[in-house]
Design an enzyme around this catalytic site. Structure first.
Site, PDB file in Angstrom:
ATOM      1  CG  ASP A 167      -2.145   0.910   0.998  1.00 38.24           C
ATOM      2  OD1 ASP A 167      -2.696   0.906  -0.122  1.00 38.24           O
ATOM      3  OD2 ASP A 167      -2.525   1.634   1.941  1.00 38.24           O
ATOM      4  CB  ALA A 168       4.428   1.842  -0.496  1.00 36.68           C
TER       5      ALA A 168
END
Length: 425
Positions: free
Chosen positions: A297-298
């Site tokens: 989820d970066a």
């Protein structure tokens, strides 16, 4: 009919946010433009006399607000439309990320130390942990106007080393309280371990500690956008995430939705930081670390620029690493990374040529990038096992899962970066 909020940066009114016929606009205050030390509110909102229209204004200001179901719940609490950024900022825009405060146009923010703190005992803290899923940011509670971006429950708080409290009357918060994420196993332990591992790897990262109220665990993360003044009072530092700086609205934060890719993030750092080389290498380390720990989820909102005070003309720096969770250990979450490495969204498909594609797009030397990736892949598994042996993380099955995943990903990366003749697609 027009509506207006005063936009303050630190203790200076820099401009006004207006709503007219359902559309936002932002204009810098003439006094701010006349200030020789004036700085832009955002890289996407450069200093100029002409107002910015809705398309230019919305990315930065919407980027101050919670997202997804949190936004919907807050809107319901205040009986406004979930699409009404202005109304939501009017309701909760008093304590935002960075040094931005939004107030009624005739109001003045309180000076540092003039606010109050409502200190919480364990019983009240436990009740707040129960309340947050239904009432994000404790929206509507008297004296609170708190806002943080993101789709995860969190709450700005004050922590003095022993007590946790709610900031009232413009008091700056010092920490972010993060309860467990519903439907995912032990995210408090997961994020606490990942951030501690980043620190063990000497990466600039937000300091996080696991706390407990009764039988409830939560993560307490020190805000990197806060510091202490000479009197020991917390004061705000300005920051903006990379989506805000690039003029991208929050709902398009993922690359596959049209959001920023890694090339855009690296290009931005080269434009706005001075000297840029250390910041570029820091972002490279963040990208590699996130890939190896399985933080899919970066996206660009999970990287930020950190600024000094308005009296300083110093260029921004890349903010410490934050919001790091090994999402890859949860089968219910997507195996796709938020931003591609080369041409691949799935880490399992990333081979030597894709790392080289990434390096070329990011303007990095292939050999230097390969060396840096290999260095982290070789060091990270040992650091993870050493951290796992500490009392906080020992004998925790979830930490064993993360450490094993890191070993697997690091081993795969080493093999693929050292093998000859990689010609896979």
């Amino acid at each position: 009919m027009a509506h207006e909020l005063a936009v303050w940066l630190f203790a200076e009114q820099v401009g006004s946010l207006s709503l007219n016929d359902g559309r936002l606009s932002f204009a810098y205050h003439p006094n701010w433009l006349a200030n020789p030390d004036a700085v832009a509110l955002s890289g996407s909102l450069p200093l100029q006399a002409a107002p910015f229209d809705d398309i230019r204004t919305r990315p930065f200001f919407a980027g101050l607000l919670p997202e997804g179901h949190l936004r919907r719940l807050i809107a319901q609490r205040f009986q406004v439309s979930g699409q009404n950024d202005f109304a939501l900022l009017d309701a909760i825009g008093g304590e935002c990320a960075g040094a931005v405060t939004l107030l009624p146009k005739d109001a003045v923010p309180q000076v540092a130390g003039a606010g109050e703190v409502s200190w919480l005992d364990d019983q009240r803290l436990s009740a707040i942990l129960d309340e947050l899923p239904r009432r994000p940011m404790l929206a509507g509670q008297d004296g609170l106007r708190l806002s943080l971006a993101g789709a995860q429950d969190k709450l700005p708080v004050v922590f003095d080393g022993q007590r946790i409290g709610l900031p009232l009357g413009g008091q700056p918060s010092t920490h972010i309280l993060k309860p467990p994420i519903h439907a995912l196993e032990n995210t408090v332990l997961n994020e606490g371990f990942c951030l501690a591992l980043a620190q063990a790897m000497k990466l600039p990262s937000a300091e996080a500690r696991i706390h407990q109220a009764g039988d409830r665990r939560f993560l307490l993360v020190a805000r990197y956008d806060r510091q202490r003044d000479a009197q020991g009072n917390p004061v705000r530092l300005h920051q903006e995430d990379l989506c805000q700086a690039l003029g991208v609205v929050p709902e398009m934060k993922y690359q596959n939705e049209g959001g920023p890719d890694l090339k855009a993030c690296f290009d931005l750092l080269r434009r706005v930081t001075r000297p840029s080389a250390p910041q570029v290498l820091r972002l490279l380390d963040y990208v590699v670390f996130n890939a190896l720990v399985g933080n899919h989820d970066a996206h660009a909102k999970n990287f930020s620029l950190l600024f000094a005070s308005p009296s300083s003309r110093a260029a921004p720096t890349l903010a410490p690493l934050y919001d790091v969770l090994s999402t890859a250990i949860y089968p219910s979450l997507t195996p796709k990374m938020a931003m591609k490495l080369g041409s691949k969204y799935k880490f399992s498909e990333v081979r030597l040529r894709h790392w080289e594609q990434f390096a070329e797009a990011a303007g990095l030397a292939r050999a230097q990038t390969r060396k840096r990736i290999l260095g982290m892949a070789q060091a990270l598994p040992k650091a993870a096992r050493t951290l796992q042996a500490t009392p906080m993380f020992a004998r925790e099955p979830l930490i064993e899962q993360i450490a094993t995943l890191i070993e697997q990903r690091a081993g795969l990366t080493i093999r693929r970066l050292t093998e000859e003749g990689d010609d896979s697609a």
